[in-house]
Design a protein around this motif. Structure first.
Motif, PDB file in Angstrom:
ATOM      1  N   ILE A   1     -32.926 -27.748  15.531  1.00  0.00           N
ATOM      2  CA  ILE A   1     -34.241 -27.532  16.000  1.00  0.00           C
ATOM      3  C   ILE A   1     -35.116 -26.566  14.838  1.00  0.00           C
ATOM      4  CG2 ILE A   1     -33.344 -27.491  18.481  1.00  0.00           C
ATOM      5  CD1 ILE A   1     -32.792 -24.756  17.910  1.00  0.00           C
ATOM      6  N   PHE A   2     -34.323 -26.326  13.955  1.00  0.00           N
ATOM      7  CA  PHE A   2     -34.968 -25.809  12.659  1.00  0.00           C
ATOM      8  C   PHE A   2     -35.009 -24.106  12.428  1.00  0.00           C
ATOM      9  CE2 PHE A   2     -35.719 -30.444  12.777  1.00  0.00           C
ATOM     10  CZ  PHE A   2     -35.179 -31.375  10.830  1.00  0.00           C
ATOM     11  N   CYS A   3     -34.454 -23.886  13.738  1.00  0.00           N
ATOM     12  CA  CYS A   3     -35.064 -21.895  13.950  1.00  0.00           C
ATOM     13  C   CYS A   3     -34.494 -21.539  12.704  1.00  0.00           C
ATOM     14  CB  CYS A   3     -34.315 -21.407  14.786  1.00  0.00           C
ATOM     15  SG  CYS A   3     -32.750 -21.804  14.536  1.00  0.00           S
ATOM     16  N   GLY A   4     -33.991 -21.827  11.346  1.00  0.00           N
ATOM     17  CA  GLY A   4     -34.015 -20.969  10.863  1.00  0.00           C
ATOM     18  C   GLY A   4     -32.843 -19.874  10.704  1.00  0.00           C
ATOM     19  N   ASN A   5     -31.946 -19.793  11.154  1.00  0.00           N
ATOM     20  CA  ASN A   5     -31.309 -18.873  11.607  1.00  0.00           C
ATOM     21  C   ASN A   5     -30.381 -19.024  10.330  1.00  0.00           C
ATOM     22  OD1 ASN A   5     -32.064 -17.403  13.551  1.00  0.00           O
ATOM     23  ND2 ASN A   5     -30.455 -18.046  15.008  1.00  0.00           N
TER      24      ASN A   5
ATOM     25  N   VAL B   1     -22.635 -21.550  10.383  1.00  0.00           N
ATOM     26  CA  VAL B   1     -22.208 -22.015  11.944  1.00  0.00           C
ATOM     27  C   VAL B   1     -22.076 -20.588  12.932  1.00  0.00           C
ATOM     28  CG1 VAL B   1     -20.011 -22.909  12.927  1.00  0.00           C
ATOM     29  CG2 VAL B   1     -21.166 -22.932  10.346  1.00  0.00           C
ATOM     30  N   ARG B   2     -21.868 -19.966  12.613  1.00  0.00           N
ATOM     31  CA  ARG B   2     -21.956 -18.058  13.955  1.00  0.00           C
ATOM     32  C   ARG B   2     -23.336 -17.939  13.941  1.00  0.00           C
ATOM     33  NH1 ARG B   2     -19.388 -14.489  10.796  1.00  0.00           N
ATOM     34  NH2 ARG B   2     -18.972 -15.126   9.120  1.00  0.00           N
ATOM     35  N   VAL B   3     -24.182 -18.083  13.608  1.00  0.00           N
ATOM     36  CA  VAL B   3     -25.996 -17.366  14.010  1.00  0.00           C
ATOM     37  C   VAL B   3     -26.328 -19.300  14.486  1.00  0.00           C
ATOM     38  CG1 VAL B   3     -25.602 -15.684  12.096  1.00  0.00           C
ATOM     39  CG2 VAL B   3     -26.955 -18.193  11.171  1.00  0.00           C
ATOM     40  N   CYS B   4     -26.013 -20.060  13.970  1.00  0.00           N
ATOM     41  CA  CYS B   4     -26.377 -21.091  14.812  1.00  0.00           C
ATOM     42  C   CYS B   4     -26.346 -21.668  15.966  1.00  0.00           C
ATOM     43  CB  CYS B   4     -25.913 -22.791  14.238  1.00  0.00           C
ATOM     44  SG  CYS B   4     -26.554 -23.787  14.931  1.00  0.00           S
ATOM     45  N   PRO B   5     -27.797 -21.392  17.493  1.00  0.00           N
ATOM     46  CA  PRO B   5     -27.330 -21.284  18.322  1.00  0.00           C
ATOM     47  C   PRO B   5     -26.501 -22.114  18.831  1.00  0.00           C
ATOM     48  CG  PRO B   5     -29.959 -21.291  17.983  1.00  0.00           C
ATOM     49  CD  PRO B   5     -28.743 -21.515  16.688  1.00  0.00           C
ATOM     50  N   ILE B   6     -26.236 -23.478  18.295  1.00  0.00           N
ATOM     51  CA  ILE B   6     -25.352 -24.530  18.548  1.00  0.00           C
ATOM     52  C   ILE B   6     -23.916 -24.617  17.861  1.00  0.00           C
ATOM     53  CG2 ILE B   6     -26.357 -25.742  20.448  1.00  0.00           C
ATOM     54  CD1 ILE B   6     -26.750 -27.519  18.488  1.00  0.00           C
ATOM     55  N   ASN B   7     -24.035 -23.617  16.781  1.00  0.00           N
ATOM     56  CA  ASN B   7     -22.339 -24.223  15.558  1.00  0.00           C
ATOM     57  C   ASN B   7     -22.295 -25.556  14.914  1.00  0.00           C
ATOM     58  OD1 ASN B   7     -22.208 -21.308  16.951  1.00  0.00           O
ATOM     59  ND2 ASN B   7     -20.088 -22.419  17.899  1.00  0.00           N
TER      60      ASN B   7
END
Lengths: 198, 371, 393
Positions: free
Chosen positions: A105-109, A71-77
């Motif tokens: 957005i499938f950034c993979g963070n 959740v914390r690394v996700c751009p939009i939690n």
């Protein structure tokens, strides 16, 4: 009179030059007519997504420790982590986990930072549905195994450039039995040992 | 050579059945019209299919593939799709002119097919002013373009219509001059005469050898008349969205679309007739008949010869269409001032010079230049 | 002598935001006198997504996926600048191997961007076919990107201190294949386009910018270099390891659309050559070789030292941007892409100002098109190479 004639000569030269270069251009387009089309006929042929392809996220419920790094690394939690503290075992107990792929957005963070590797990327990319709410995957949907292009009998899988043999630049032209470019580390080790003699 | 006379045979056939020859003549009358519309339509449809396939091949794509074998049904699919589409007339457009525009363009193009011969007697009307008629009729088309551009009440359309008018006017003249030089050599304006005059020595007697400059002028001007890249300024997509056809949809759009490809087909046929010997084979077919000692009046031979002639003229026309399509997908578009420069400052003087040269040659070598 | 007054009423025409050649959602209000342009006023902001404000409440890790949406055709550069800014502020070392990987990715991205520019530029002046040819090649670059980063466009590959992952097996071999192929194809494009008389007529002498004007307008990238300024940040700033490669700055003096075309085509060639060199020079060679050497030489060998890593240290999700402010820039395909960063020892940047090259280059457009023909708008706009995603941000 001479001036006029030289002007005419110039005109003629320009015209010949123009015709020559247009002809040269037409040779290029004409030459392409004998080349094989590079079109991948999508529903019948599909490119095999790369090994690192970031498609739909797979989630392993039992591995999750509800740390919420995702959740914390996700751009939009985006991931919803629903947990409860269980005082008996002094641990967080995961109740449910969901990711809305209509928003992701499938950034993979999340996958990169997950400490227990309970998240992973799959090669599933065709997520279209008739209702956007169906894209809100809960932990059951997230736990499903991905479908594979290579296992679909209706589909001719085609390799992408990076997975073709050395020197082959087009997926259609590659024989599927031919190995992709690059050696395995094991082979390099064997080769060096053979040449150095130990 | 007398060849076959379809009209005579038709009337004779029905007279044989006991029908009054006058009635038979009336029954015959709609058939050529039907034939002309069919030929023009099929030619235009084939040109659209070729456009798709050739552009696809030049771009390493496949093009239409699933609609029929090799996507051959795609033109039909296009027509059906456009027929069932709603025809939108913009709220502030002039409805009468808006609908009239494409109709005028369409009719003017299709009317020209009347004088296009596919064989000595395979022509709807062998009028004495043949080639002149084509040029006269085809200059009606810009009126329709201007009409639709102006009535659409859209600035892009207006600019497109104006460009179409300017372009057509500029390129009519070199086109006419080039055709005039050919007419001068043939001592006649009739399309049939022009072809027959190229018949003696097979490929060697084609006008292209005697009129190389005129041939090039005609090709360039014909491309400009057809509004194809590099001269497609009236509908330049990147500049004017779609030019005069921006506001058109459904059947009205289909008329424009069909007319533009029919016009291409028409230009290709004209090139074949004026410069490439029309229906004449690359070798004189009469001599072959003599060699095989077939009498010219043999009906089977006549049918075979007519069939061969029609095939040959279509082959020539489609060779030109192929060239035009390949050119379209190779070169960029010229700018409006460059287009007008090319028309007025290059093609017009050269066309005039070519006409004078032809006249001089005709006086000097009456044998070779139709004295 | 009596002159006939032929002046027609001027026509104001609104091009865009939906127009076939407005590169997204640019809107131009063009005043026309017949076919001549009297005035042109660009209207921006249709693709504004508050990219700078969003950065102010995202950590760098969180913000990285956003940046590829600025200039979505030269994605690697936006990522590079996003990690470079905090990297430089916090003095994070970048391993040599990582730097080489970055350079290869950047140059591939540059080729991809220039290829697409070439396609749209030629399409803007009417020839559609090169568009398909460049897409064929661009697809290959994206295949390479997909194999290395996991996505074709939105890579999220650069990290503070290196890159997210090492190159996959066989990647360098295929990259070499591609570069050699691309060099041939550039020759083919040139045969098709460069000497075409119609193309020449459309671009030669059109949209001329003088050297002084180019500098005064703050232009950068190929726009500046085509006007006779030999200014390439890769040479000027010595960032990454570009100094270790043998290459030349592409520039021209004419300052017209043709010069910009030639500069960009030249840059594609240079980029191919740079990648080919980088493939030879990358520390440790291919990943499979590196792994083999590591196994052969044991765990304490030099193959495990910093220079052979793809990242110095994985950035923590709570990476703090140190207090301080500075401006970092890279040479993106469109020009100078810069970030003005103010940190206050927090996970979020206090200010994240983006200097997009497209935005600065676009401002010169009205001056260039005034007095030209309407068709020249497309040629000039095409040669400026704008991406509305980065212009509006």
């Amino acid at each position: 009179m001479m001036k006029f004639l030289s002007k005419v000569g110039e005109y003629a030269r320009d015209a010949v030059q123009a015709a020559k270069y247009i002809g040269q251009g037409m040779m290029v387009t004409f030459d392409h007519m004998r080349r094989r089309p590079i079109t991948v006929r999508y529903p019948y042929e599909k490119l095999i997504p790369s090994e690192r392809f970031r498609g739909r996220i797979h989630f392993e419920f039992d591995k999750c420790i509800s740390c919420e790094v995702c959740v914390r690394v996700c751009p939009i939690n985006l991931p919803v982590v629903d947990w409860e503290y269980n005082s008996e075992i002094k641990k967080k107990e995961l109740k449910s986990y969901s990711i809305d792929f209509g928003v992701c957005i499938f950034c993979g963070n999340c996958v990169e930072y997950c400490p227990t590797n309970c998240l992973s990327m799959t090669e599933e990319y065709d997520l279209s549905t008739f209702d956007r709410h169906e894209l809100n995957f809960d932990n059951v949907a997230l736990g499903r195994l991905p479908t594979k292009v290579t296992e679909d009998p209706l589909v001719t899988p085609i390799r992408e450039l990076a997975y073709l043999p050395k020197g082959v630049l087009e997926g259609h032209k590659a024989d599927h039995r031919e190995r992709r470019a690059g050696k395995l580390p094991v082979e390099i080790i064997e080769e060096t040992q053979a040449t150095t003699g130990n | 050579m007398t060849g076959i006379d379809l009209q005579r045979s038709f009337i004779d056939l029905f007279s044989g059945l006991g029908i009054d020859p006058e009635v038979a003549r009336v029954m015959w009358m709609p058939l050529p019209m039907l034939a002309v519309v069919t030929i023009a339509t099929v030619g235009a449809l084939a040109a659209t299919w070729l456009e798709r396939k050739i552009s696809a091949a030049a771009q390493q794509r496949i093009g239409p593939e699933y609609a029929g074998p090799f996507g051959l049904a795609i033109p039909a699919a296009d027509v059906v799709k456009l027929l069932i589409k709603q025809t939108v007339v913009p709220a502030n457009a002039d409805p009468l002119l808006f609908v009239l525009g494409p109709v005028i363009v369409f009719i003017s193009v299709f009317l020209s097919f009347l004088v296009i011969p596919f064989g000595e007697n395979l022509v709807i009307s062998n009028v004495a002013t043949g080639i002149f008629l084509v040029i006269a009729i085809s200059s009606i088309a810009p009126i329709g373009l201007l009409m639709s551009g102006y009535s659409s009440n859209n600035k892009y359309s207006l600019l497109g219509g104006l460009r179409a008018a300017a372009q057509s006017i500029s390129y009519e003249i070199p086109l006419a001059l080039a055709a005039l030089a050919v007419a001068m050599m043939s001592n006649g304006l009739s399309t049939v005469e022009i072809v027959e005059q190229q018949a003696d020595l097979g490929i060697l007697s084609w006008n292209v050898w005697r009129q190389p400059i005129g041939f090039i002028i005609f090709i360039i001007a014909a491309l400009a008349e057809c509004e194809r890249i590099p001269f497609d300024l009236p509908e330049a997509e990147e500049e004017l969205v779609a030019g005069y056809q921006t506001e058109y949809s459904g059947v009205n759009f289909m008329l424009f679309y069909g007319a533009s490809y029919a016009n291409l087909f028409l230009s290709a046929l004209l090139v074949a007739i004026l410069y490439l010997g029309g229906w004449e084979l690359p070798f004189p077919i009469d001599k072959v008949a003599e060699l095989l000692s077939i009498p010219e009046t043999n009906p089977i031979w006549q049918v075979v010869a007519a069939f061969l002639g029609a095939t040959v003229i279509l082959l020539k026309a489609f060779a030109f269409i192929f060239l035009a399509i390949l050119l379209r997908w190779t070169v960029p578009r010229v700018r409006i001032d460059q287009l007008l420069d090319l028309g007025w400052k290059f093609l017009l003087p050269i066309g005039l010079a070519n006409l004078l040269l032809t006249a001089a040659l005709k006086l000097a070598f009456p044998g070779a230049f139709g004295g | 002598m009596v002159m006939i007054e032929t002046k027609a009423e001027r026509m104001v025409i609104n091009m865009g935001p939906h127009h076939p050649s407005m590169h997204g959602v640019l809107r131009l209000i063009v005043t026309l006198d017949g076919e001549n342009i009297v005035d042109c006023e660009p209207v921006l902001g249709y693709l504004h997504r508050s990219m700078e404000k969003i950065a102010e409440n995202r950590t760098i890790v969180q913000y990285l996926p956003y940046v590829t949406r600025w200039d979505y055709l030269a994605t690697m550069f936006t990522e590079a600048i996003t990690v470079n800014a905090p990297e430089k502020l916090a003095d994070v070392p970048v391993p040599r191997r990582a730097s080489y990987i970055r350079m290869m990715m950047l140059e591939l991205s540059r080729i991809a961007s220039h290829l697409l520019w070439l396609g749209t530029f030629i399409a803007d002046i009417g020839a559609q076919t090169p568009f398909f040819y460049v897409f064929r090649e661009r697809e290959m670059i994206y295949d390479l990107f997909e194999a290395a980063t996991g996505m074709r466009m939105m890579h999220n590959y650069f990290r503070i201190g290196g890159v997210a992952a090492d190159l996959p097996y066989g990647w360098l071999d295929k990259c070499e294949d591609y570069c050699k192929y691309q060099l041939e194809k550039i020759d083919e494009y040139e045969r098709l386009i460069t000497n075409n008389p119609i193309f020449r007529k459309r671009v030669e002498g059109v949209g001329k910018i003088s050297r002084e004007d180019a500098i005064n307008w703050g232009l950068s990238g190929p726009m500046l270099r085509a006007s006779g300024v030999k200014w390439d940040l890769r040479k000027v700033d010595h960032y990454e390891l570009y100094d270790e490669l043998d290459w030349e700055v592409q520039w021209a003096t004419e300052g017209d659309c043709l010069a910009r075309y030639l500069v960009r085509v030249g840059e594609m060639r240079q980029s191919c050559k740079m990648i080919l060199q980088a493939i030879k020079q990358i520390p440790g060679g291919s990943y499979e070789n590196l792994e083999a050497q590591r196994v052969l030489a044991g765990p304490k060998s030099e193959w495990n030292s910093l220079d052979y890593q793809f990242i110095s240290k994985k950035p923590s999700p709570t990476f703090k941007i140190p207090a301080g402010e500075h401006y970092v820039r890279v040479e993106a395909p469109k020009g100078e892409l810069g970030i003005y960063l103010i940190g206050e020892n927090n996970v979020f940047p206090w200010r994240w100002k983006i200097r997009p090259p497209g935005f600065i280059n676009l401002q010169v457009l009205p001056q260039l098109v005034r007095g030209m023909k309407i068709a020249d708008i497309m040629a000039i706009l095409g040669s400026v190479d704008i991406i509305m995603g980065e212009v509006d941000r």
